[in-house]
Design a protein around this motif. Sequence first.
Motif, PDB file in Angstrom:
ATOM      1  N   ASP A  31       7.915   8.620  28.522  1.00 21.62           N
ATOM      2  CA  ASP A  31       9.178   8.639  27.771  1.00 21.62           C
ATOM      3  C   ASP A  31       8.922   8.933  26.296  1.00 21.62           C
ATOM      4  O   ASP A  31       9.687   9.672  25.653  1.00 21.62           O
ATOM      5  CB  ASP A  31       9.898   7.294  27.908  1.00 21.62           C
ATOM      6  N   ARG A 343      17.634  10.135  28.267  1.00 22.87           N
ATOM      7  CA  ARG A 343      17.161   9.321  27.141  1.00 22.87           C
ATOM      8  C   ARG A 343      17.468   9.991  25.795  1.00 22.87           C
ATOM      9  O   ARG A 343      16.932   9.584  24.771  1.00 22.87           O
ATOM     10  CB  ARG A 343      15.647   9.107  27.239  1.00 22.87           C
ATOM     11  N   PHE A 352      16.780   3.576  25.162  1.00 28.07           N
ATOM     12  CA  PHE A 352      15.768   2.893  25.961  1.00 28.07           C
ATOM     13  C   PHE A 352      16.178   1.464  26.310  1.00 28.07           C
ATOM     14  O   PHE A 352      15.413   0.745  26.948  1.00 28.07           O
ATOM     15  CB  PHE A 352      14.418   2.910  25.232  1.00 28.07           C
TER      16      PHE A 352
END
Length: 428
Positions: A31, A343, A352
Amino acid sequence: MTTTAPALLTTHGEIDLSARSFWALPAAERDAAFTVLRRENPVPWSRPVESDLLPPELNTKGFWSLTKHEDIRAASRNAEVFSSADGVIMESFAPELTELVQSFIAMDAPRHTQLRGITMDAFKPKNMRTLEGWIQGHARDLIDEIADLGEGDFAVLVSKVLPARIFRSMFGMPDGEMGDRTVEACQRLLAFTDPETCGDKTGLEILAEAMTEIHQTAAEIVPQRRANPGNDLMTWLALAEFDGKRMTDDEIGAFLVMVGVAANDTTRHASAQAIHLFSQNPDQRKLLVEDVPGRIDGAVEEILRCSHPLNHMRRTATQDTVVRGQEIKAGDNVVLWYCSGNRDEDVFEDPFRFDIERSPNPHITFGGGGPHYCLGAALARTTLKSLLSEVYTRIPDIHASEPDFLIGNFSNGIKRLPATWTPESAWR
């Protein structure tokens, strides 16, 4: 067609989306890498993916990545420029194999329109109500079976079992060897990157064997349903029409492969991811338990955003185009990274954070809209809602320890998820 993209060894700096090692990293590190890409290089070029399905001499095409929510939505809605006809996973196969594995999600209009129209006829409201009843009943029955155990591997006891039972009901699979074999094949379809599943076989062998077994099942059952219709999805598909045309047996087999993935893999992993998310966020679990009927819909949407059972889909550019100043040539592969778009800081505040009251929540887990928006989205939502309503009403303190994640760039899965909970009988 040869691309004019630069011959880079990595995607951007030390980030290499093509490497197996990247997809073996913890989710937080992946991520963080996509966060860098969205900020510094939102349409990067990557070398050919390290493939489990093609040998190096056939795996020669690199790819562009779309990492921003806005760009993924735009490409999803522009099938004339971003085509699905060459396949939706990283690797390109012969057209015949692509169709057998990926059904009409690997087609464009007019054939895609026709086959999707036939399946929409099969999913008419009356039939959907029947499916929803099966889903709710199976979810209730399964939690009946495990509620007093107090501990177990949730991924094995529940996440793997519930979609299989629903799938068998949907398609009227008989009890016994054929149904077991077909479900097991469906559960192997997206595990071609997993060494534990592959053993001494290649990823392509795993995929081909699973696909063949599912097509054999369709070949046995479809003629029976045409001769003696039942009340199941196989019958509805065999008899459904659009513009006076029906699906062929091979087309129904390919559809069975596609739905097998959706029912037995993506929904399976989303349910395990849900338990993991609530275990990592006890404040959100408490919030849900306080009002399951009132908050379950929002919880399902946030689970789908955060868990994104599929990391990506691929498209192929049909003409020269430009995205964020980057020139993409006709014939180039373009990968839509749902895991990154979900995201995107420009769309989601504090992206997040797991927040079951997030609103609005325009996630792109089922695609960014357009003609290829996931046909099974409603069924996936119903399955998650039914299961999680049972879980957090009847064993609300369930807590999972560290998951054993499936490694791969396509499926965002959990293989094992040890969990404990207070037996339901102790709450009474």
